[in-house]
Design a protein around this motif. Sequence first.
Motif, PDB file in Angstrom:
ATOM      1  N   VAL A 167      21.479  60.751  26.634  1.00  0.00           N
ATOM      2  CA  VAL A 167      22.206  59.506  26.346  1.00  0.00           C
ATOM      3  C   VAL A 167      21.995  58.570  27.529  1.00  0.00           C
ATOM      4  CG1 VAL A 167      24.476  58.475  25.967  1.00  0.00           C
ATOM      5  CG2 VAL A 167      23.930  60.712  24.969  1.00  0.00           C
ATOM      6  N   ASN A 168      21.511  57.334  27.261  1.00  0.00           N
ATOM      7  CA  ASN A 168      21.244  56.433  28.376  1.00  0.00           C
ATOM      8  C   ASN A 168      22.512  55.765  28.875  1.00  0.00           C
ATOM      9  OD1 ASN A 168      21.768  54.106  26.779  1.00  0.00           O
ATOM     10  ND2 ASN A 168      19.639  54.076  26.055  1.00  0.00           N
ATOM     11  N   LEU A 169      22.377  55.092  30.010  1.00  0.00           N
ATOM     12  CA  LEU A 169      23.537  54.510  30.679  1.00  0.00           C
ATOM     13  C   LEU A 169      24.218  53.454  29.826  1.00  0.00           C
ATOM     14  CD1 LEU A 169      25.348  54.016  33.118  1.00  0.00           C
ATOM     15  CD2 LEU A 169      23.553  52.568  34.088  1.00  0.00           C
ATOM     16  N   ALA A 170      23.458  52.594  29.200  1.00  0.00           N
ATOM     17  CA  ALA A 170      24.056  51.519  28.404  1.00  0.00           C
ATOM     18  C   ALA A 170      24.889  52.079  27.252  1.00  0.00           C
ATOM     19  CB  ALA A 170      22.960  50.589  27.877  1.00  0.00           C
ATOM     20  N   ALA A 171      24.353  53.101  26.583  1.00  0.00           N
ATOM     21  CA  ALA A 171      25.103  53.714  25.484  1.00  0.00           C
ATOM     22  C   ALA A 171      26.373  54.367  25.992  1.00  0.00           C
ATOM     23  CB  ALA A 171      24.227  54.732  24.761  1.00  0.00           C
ATOM     24  N   ALA A 172      26.287  54.971  27.174  1.00  0.00           N
ATOM     25  CA  ALA A 172      27.471  55.607  27.749  1.00  0.00           C
ATOM     26  C   ALA A 172      28.534  54.576  28.106  1.00  0.00           C
ATOM     27  CB  ALA A 172      27.073  56.406  28.991  1.00  0.00           C
ATOM     28  N   GLN A 173      28.108  53.411  28.614  1.00  0.00           N
ATOM     29  CA  GLN A 173      29.078  52.358  28.941  1.00  0.00           C
ATOM     30  C   GLN A 173      29.796  51.866  27.686  1.00  0.00           C
ATOM     31  OE1 GLN A 173      26.234  49.927  31.173  1.00  0.00           O
ATOM     32  NE2 GLN A 173      27.619  50.025  32.937  1.00  0.00           N
ATOM     33  N   ARG A 174      29.045  51.687  26.638  1.00  0.00           N
ATOM     34  CA  ARG A 174      29.673  51.246  25.376  1.00  0.00           C
ATOM     35  C   ARG A 174      30.664  52.280  24.868  1.00  0.00           C
ATOM     36  NH1 ARG A 174      24.251  49.538  24.457  1.00  0.00           N
ATOM     37  NH2 ARG A 174      23.834  51.407  23.193  1.00  0.00           N
ATOM     38  N   ALA A 175      30.292  53.552  24.941  1.00  0.00           N
ATOM     39  CA  ALA A 175      31.186  54.623  24.477  1.00  0.00           C
ATOM     40  C   ALA A 175      32.447  54.688  25.333  1.00  0.00           C
ATOM     41  CB  ALA A 175      30.449  55.962  24.516  1.00  0.00           C
ATOM     42  N   ALA A 176      32.304  54.475  26.647  1.00  0.00           N
ATOM     43  CA  ALA A 176      33.465  54.515  27.537  1.00  0.00           C
ATOM     44  C   ALA A 176      34.430  53.384  27.231  1.00  0.00           C
ATOM     45  CB  ALA A 176      33.006  54.451  28.989  1.00  0.00           C
ATOM     46  N   ILE A 177      33.899  52.189  26.984  1.00  0.00           N
ATOM     47  CA  ILE A 177      34.755  51.047  26.667  1.00  0.00           C
ATOM     48  C   ILE A 177      35.488  51.281  25.351  1.00  0.00           C
ATOM     49  CG2 ILE A 177      34.692  48.626  25.955  1.00  0.00           C
ATOM     50  CD1 ILE A 177      32.539  48.206  28.111  1.00  0.00           C
ATOM     51  N   ARG A 178      34.778  51.797  24.345  1.00  0.00           N
ATOM     52  CA  ARG A 178      35.436  52.078  23.063  1.00  0.00           C
ATOM     53  C   ARG A 178      36.573  53.079  23.239  1.00  0.00           C
ATOM     54  NH1 ARG A 178      30.040  52.187  21.118  1.00  0.00           N
ATOM     55  NH2 ARG A 178      30.077  54.481  21.150  1.00  0.00           N
ATOM     56  N   ALA A 179      36.325  54.130  24.019  1.00  0.00           N
ATOM     57  CA  ALA A 179      37.346  55.160  24.214  1.00  0.00           C
ATOM     58  C   ALA A 179      38.552  54.608  24.968  1.00  0.00           C
ATOM     59  CB  ALA A 179      36.741  56.341  24.980  1.00  0.00           C
ATOM     60  N   ALA A 180      38.306  53.828  26.011  1.00  0.00           N
ATOM     61  CA  ALA A 180      39.414  53.264  26.781  1.00  0.00           C
ATOM     62  C   ALA A 180      40.195  52.253  25.959  1.00  0.00           C
ATOM     63  CB  ALA A 180      38.877  52.609  28.050  1.00  0.00           C
ATOM     64  N   ALA A 181      39.497  51.429  25.190  1.00  0.00           N
ATOM     65  CA  ALA A 181      40.182  50.437  24.351  1.00  0.00           C
ATOM     66  C   ALA A 181      41.095  51.104  23.342  1.00  0.00           C
ATOM     67  CB  ALA A 181      39.144  49.565  23.645  1.00  0.00           C
ATOM     68  N   LYS A 182      40.640  52.207  22.773  1.00  0.00           N
ATOM     69  CA  LYS A 182      41.473  52.931  21.809  1.00  0.00           C
ATOM     70  C   LYS A 182      42.715  53.488  22.479  1.00  0.00           C
ATOM     71  CE  LYS A 182      41.243  56.616  18.337  1.00  0.00           C
ATOM     72  NZ  LYS A 182      40.376  57.639  17.716  1.00  0.00           N
ATOM     73  N   ALA A 183      42.565  54.033  23.695  1.00  0.00           N
ATOM     74  CA  ALA A 183      43.716  54.593  24.409  1.00  0.00           C
ATOM     75  C   ALA A 183      44.703  53.513  24.831  1.00  0.00           C
ATOM     76  CB  ALA A 183      43.241  55.373  25.631  1.00  0.00           C
ATOM     77  N   LEU A 184      44.204  52.310  25.162  1.00  0.00           N
ATOM     78  CA  LEU A 184      45.049  51.226  25.654  1.00  0.00           C
ATOM     79  C   LEU A 184      45.553  50.309  24.545  1.00  0.00           C
ATOM     80  CD1 LEU A 184      42.888  50.249  28.757  1.00  0.00           C
ATOM     81  CD2 LEU A 184      45.161  51.291  28.832  1.00  0.00           C
ATOM     82  N   HIS A 185      44.970  50.460  23.324  1.00  0.00           N
ATOM     83  CA  HIS A 185      45.321  49.584  22.195  1.00  0.00           C
ATOM     84  C   HIS A 185      44.992  48.125  22.510  1.00  0.00           C
ATOM     85  CE1 HIS A 185      47.385  53.025  20.422  1.00  0.00           C
ATOM     86  NE2 HIS A 185      48.014  53.184  21.580  1.00  0.00           N
ATOM     87  N   VAL A 186      43.828  47.903  23.074  1.00  0.00           N
ATOM     88  CA  VAL A 186      43.377  46.553  23.385  1.00  0.00           C
ATOM     89  C   VAL A 186      41.985  46.368  22.806  1.00  0.00           C
ATOM     90  CG1 VAL A 186      44.734  46.453  25.499  1.00  0.00           C
ATOM     91  CG2 VAL A 186      42.356  47.225  25.611  1.00  0.00           C
ATOM     92  N   ALA A 187      41.544  45.107  22.778  1.00  0.00           N
ATOM     93  CA  ALA A 187      40.207  44.799  22.284  1.00  0.00           C
ATOM     94  C   ALA A 187      39.161  45.243  23.300  1.00  0.00           C
ATOM     95  CB  ALA A 187      40.082  43.305  22.024  1.00  0.00           C
ATOM     96  N   PRO A 188      38.067  45.856  22.854  1.00  0.00           N
ATOM     97  CA  PRO A 188      37.018  46.276  23.793  1.00  0.00           C
ATOM     98  C   PRO A 188      36.496  45.128  24.654  1.00  0.00           C
ATOM     99  CG  PRO A 188      36.662  47.279  21.644  1.00  0.00           C
ATOM    100  CD  PRO A 188      37.774  46.295  21.473  1.00  0.00           C
ATOM    101  N   ALA A 189      36.521  43.917  24.131  1.00  0.00           N
ATOM    102  CA  ALA A 189      35.988  42.782  24.882  1.00  0.00           C
ATOM    103  C   ALA A 189      36.779  42.483  26.149  1.00  0.00           C
ATOM    104  CB  ALA A 189      35.950  41.537  23.993  1.00  0.00           C
ATOM    105  N   THR A 190      38.015  42.998  26.243  1.00  0.00           N
ATOM    106  CA  THR A 190      38.837  42.738  27.437  1.00  0.00           C
ATOM    107  C   THR A 190      38.527  43.715  28.572  1.00  0.00           C
ATOM    108  OG1 THR A 190      40.650  44.182  26.724  1.00  0.00           O
ATOM    109  CG2 THR A 190      40.697  41.879  25.966  1.00  0.00           C
ATOM    110  N   LEU A 191      37.640  44.668  28.332  1.00  0.00           N
ATOM    111  CA  LEU A 191      37.383  45.728  29.302  1.00  0.00           C
ATOM    112  C   LEU A 191      35.946  45.677  29.802  1.00  0.00           C
ATOM    113  CD1 LEU A 191      39.110  48.679  27.408  1.00  0.00           C
ATOM    114  CD2 LEU A 191      40.118  47.204  29.156  1.00  0.00           C
ATOM    115  N   THR A 192      35.765  46.177  31.007  1.00  0.00           N
ATOM    116  CA  THR A 192      34.421  46.355  31.560  1.00  0.00           C
ATOM    117  C   THR A 192      34.287  47.785  32.066  1.00  0.00           C
ATOM    118  OG1 THR A 192      35.116  45.615  33.760  1.00  0.00           O
ATOM    119  CG2 THR A 192      34.214  43.952  32.270  1.00  0.00           C
TER     120      THR A 192
END
Length: 838
Positions: A167-192
Motif C-alpha cells: 500500500v503506497n503512502l498516498a493511499a495510506a494517508q487517505r485511509a487514515a483521514i477516513r478513519a479519523a473522520a469517522k471517529a471524530l464525526h467530522v468531514a474528512p476535508a477538515t483533517l490532514t
Amino acid sequence: MGKRARVVVGVAVTMALASATLSLGQGTASSSPPQPADPAGIAGQRLAADSEGALTLDRGRDGRVVFAGAGKGSVDNPAVNAGLGVEAAASAHLTRYGPAFGTAGSTFDVVRTTHTVSGQDVVRYAQSIDGVPVIGGDVVVSLRPDRQLGSMLGSLTPRASVGDPAVNLAAAQRAAIRAAAKALHVAPATLTATSQGRWIFDPAIFGAAAPQGAHTVWRMVVDGGVGVRRLVLIDDRTGGVRLNLDDLQHADRVVCDRNNVRAAAEPCAAPFARTEGSGPSGVPEVNSAFELSGEVSDYYDQIGGIDLTDLLGITVSGVKKLASTVRFCYPVSNPNTNCPLNNAFWDGTQMYYGDGYAGADDVVGHEMTHGVIDHNSELFYWGQSGAINESIADIMGEILDHRYVSVGDSAGDWRLGEDLPIGAIRDLETPGDFGQPDRMTSPDYTADLNYGDAGGVHTNSGVGNKTAYLISQGGTFNGQSVTGIDTEAGLTKTATLYLDVIQSLTSGSDYADLARVLEQSCADLVGTHGFTSADCTAVHTATLATELRTTPTQAPQPPSATAPCPAGTTKRVLFDSETGTPATKFVAGSTWTRVPDGLIQPNATSGRTSWFSYDPSTITTSALVTRTGLALPKGQQSYLWFQHWRLLDYFNGTYFDGGTVEIDDVATAGGAVSAAGLPWVNGPTQPITAIANKVGFGGDSFGWIASRVNLSSYAGKTIKPRFTMHTDSTVEYYGWFLDDVRVYTCDLPKVSNTKKPTIAGTAKVGKKLTARPGTWKPAGVHFTYRWLRNGKAIARATARTYVLKAADRGKRISVKVTGTKAGYRAASALSARTPKVK
C-alpha cells in the motif's frame, strides 16, 4: 545534536514485545545479516555468571529475559571498565547480554542518555528491523558509576524481517483521514494526515491480543487544529486500520480548545497574556497557569535537577518558553460543542486547559508530567503502558498538590482534581470511589474491548495510583501491611522514586515491568536521598498488595505451558519445527499451508512464519504430519510442546469444528491414535461436533497459547506427531495456527566408567579369561559382558568368564562391559585387547 551511537546485535531476533513514541527516529538497516539465535542461553548464563551478588532475572512467557536487575550489586562485564564512556559501556552490555532479551538480528539506536536522580546513567535504545523502527521497541540499560550494569529492561518484537509495502503512502494517508473522520464525526476535508514513515506495530507489546503478530504499518498523525490529533496506523500490506486513537494526553477525557472562543485554535504565541516581565494579568486563569507551571518547574528541579523549560519548552524568538494556554473551547465544527471546556491536556508540546482547570495544581502537575514522560520513557498511550502513563501523571500531580498547599488543601486528601469546576475525578487512596481498580484482580479493571479509552488508560491507572499511595503512606491492604516511605509533608522520597521510574521504564512497559523497575529504582537509591533497605521492602510489599505481577482477571492473557524436565534430568530437543527449512518439516494436508502465503498475514511466536489450517465450510479432515519419524529414547520421559492460536466455528458453547493431536507409532499398522487421553498441560477440552463430540481444540483461544503433552508411554518407539483439522458443512471461521512445535526428551544421568575394564588370565587356547569391570559411578551398578574376537562379538559369549577356543588362536580378545542402574542411562566401556592367543 551530535550523531548518536548505533548498536547492531548480530543474533537472530526472537519473540517479544515493545513500545515506542513519536520522537523515535527512523532507523537504518543493519549492515550484517541476522546471525543464529542463542539456543543454549549463553547470554543468560553470562548474566548469571557475571553478577556480583543477587540477580533478579524475570522472563516473559516465551522464555526470553525481560528484566535483569542487580539489586545493590552489579553485573560485571569483562569488556567494561570505569574509563569507558557511558554509551560505549552500554553498547558493550547490550552486545554481551542483549541476546537473552531477544535482540537478535535487530538494530538499536541510542535515543537518549540520562543521568538519573539515583546517580545512574541510563541509556535508552530504540529497536529497528531492516531499517524500519518498532513502535515501543526499547531497551533501557542502567549503568553504575563504574560503568558496570545495574539493570536492563527490554520490550522487543520478534519480527525477523520486513518486506516492501503493498500500500503506497498516498493511499495510506487517505485511509487514515477516513478513519479519523469517522471517529471524530467530522468531514474528512477538515483533517490532514502527516506521515511519520513506516513502522512495525505489535499489539502484544501493550498487553493486547495479537493473533496475527506484528504488522508493518504507515504511521500517520491526523490533525484537525489544536485539540484534535489522532494516531492512525495503516497496515502497509492490506490498507486496513491497525490502530486509531486519540493522541492527546490529558487529565481525563480527550477534548480541548482555547480562550472560551469558538474559533480555530492557535498554539500559544505572541502577544502573550503574561510573561516573566509583564506582571500579573487581570485574568485569574492566566495567573494560575503562570504560577503553577513555575511551581511544577521548581518541583522537578528540586527532585531531579531537571530544567522543564529546556525539556518541555517551545521556541519563541529563538528562546525556549514553557507554554500554557487557558480557557480552551472546541470550535463549532468539533463533535464536543460544550463551552467552557471541562478538561485539560498535554498535546506533545504544551499544556492546554479548559476554563477553571489551570487553577488545579494537581492537574497542572499531571499535564506537565505527561511532558516529562514523553521526553523520557515515552510510555505508549494505550493499554497497560497508557494506564501507567496516566497513573504516574496522577502521582506526580498529587505530590505537587501536597507540596503546594492552597486554601482548603488537606494532608490526608489524595483526590485528584478536587479544585476543578467539576470536582475530583480520581482518588489515589481509594480508587474504587471513582470506579477504578485498586489491584489487578479487581472487578473494576476493564478490558475496554471497544478501545473507547485507549485500552482503559484512565480506568486502569487506579492500580498504579493505589501502589504509589501505599508506597508513600503505607497501610494494610489485600493481606499486605506496608510501612510508608514518606515521613515529611513534601513526599520527596516518593517523588524521587517515581522520577527514577519515569527515566527507567520502556515505552511499552506493563504493570509487571512497573513492579520490577520500582524495586530496582529503590535499590539504586539506597544510601542516597534518605532511602534505606526498609524502604525497598515497603516498595516490594506494595507491589504485592496491588498484584502488579498478576494477569488482570477482567482482561486475562491465557497461561502457557512451560517445557521443563524433571529434576536431575537434562533436556534434549529431538525435533524443532523452526530449525533448518521449516516448510519441509511436515507433510501438509489440503487445508494446511505455510504462512504468510499471500492471503494469510504473518502470525507467529518466533520468526515470521508458521503453519496454518483454514476452517472451511465443508466437511474436511486434514492433517499436518511430521515428515520423518522421531525415535524416543527408552526408559525416560519425552514431550510434545507447541504454540497455537485458533478461532474455529463455535456458537453459544457448541464447538462445531476443531483441531486434534494424534501420535502415529510407525512400527504398528493401526495408524495414528488420539493423544487426548495422554497427560496434558493446556490440552484439548472442547467437545467437537464434527468428530461426534470427541474432545479437541475448539472455539477462540484469545491469542497464542502453549500446550504440552507427555509422550512417555511411547518411550523406545518411533513416532510421527499429527495435527488434524476437522470441519463440518456449516460456516467458515478463521482457522488454526501452529508454531514452535518441539519434541524433546529428558535425558537421565549416565552411568560412568572411571577405570577401564581389564582381563585376567592367559591368552592360550583352553585357558579361562575373567573380566574385571573396572571402577564405575554411582555405586550399585549392574554389569553385563560381551566378549569380542578381533573387535567382533563372539556368539553366546556373555558371561563374566570366557574359555578360549581353537577359533581364537592368532586372534586378540577383548571384553565390552555395560553398566546399568535404575534411573540412569546405561554406559559401556571396552577393555584393552589381549596378546594374540596361542
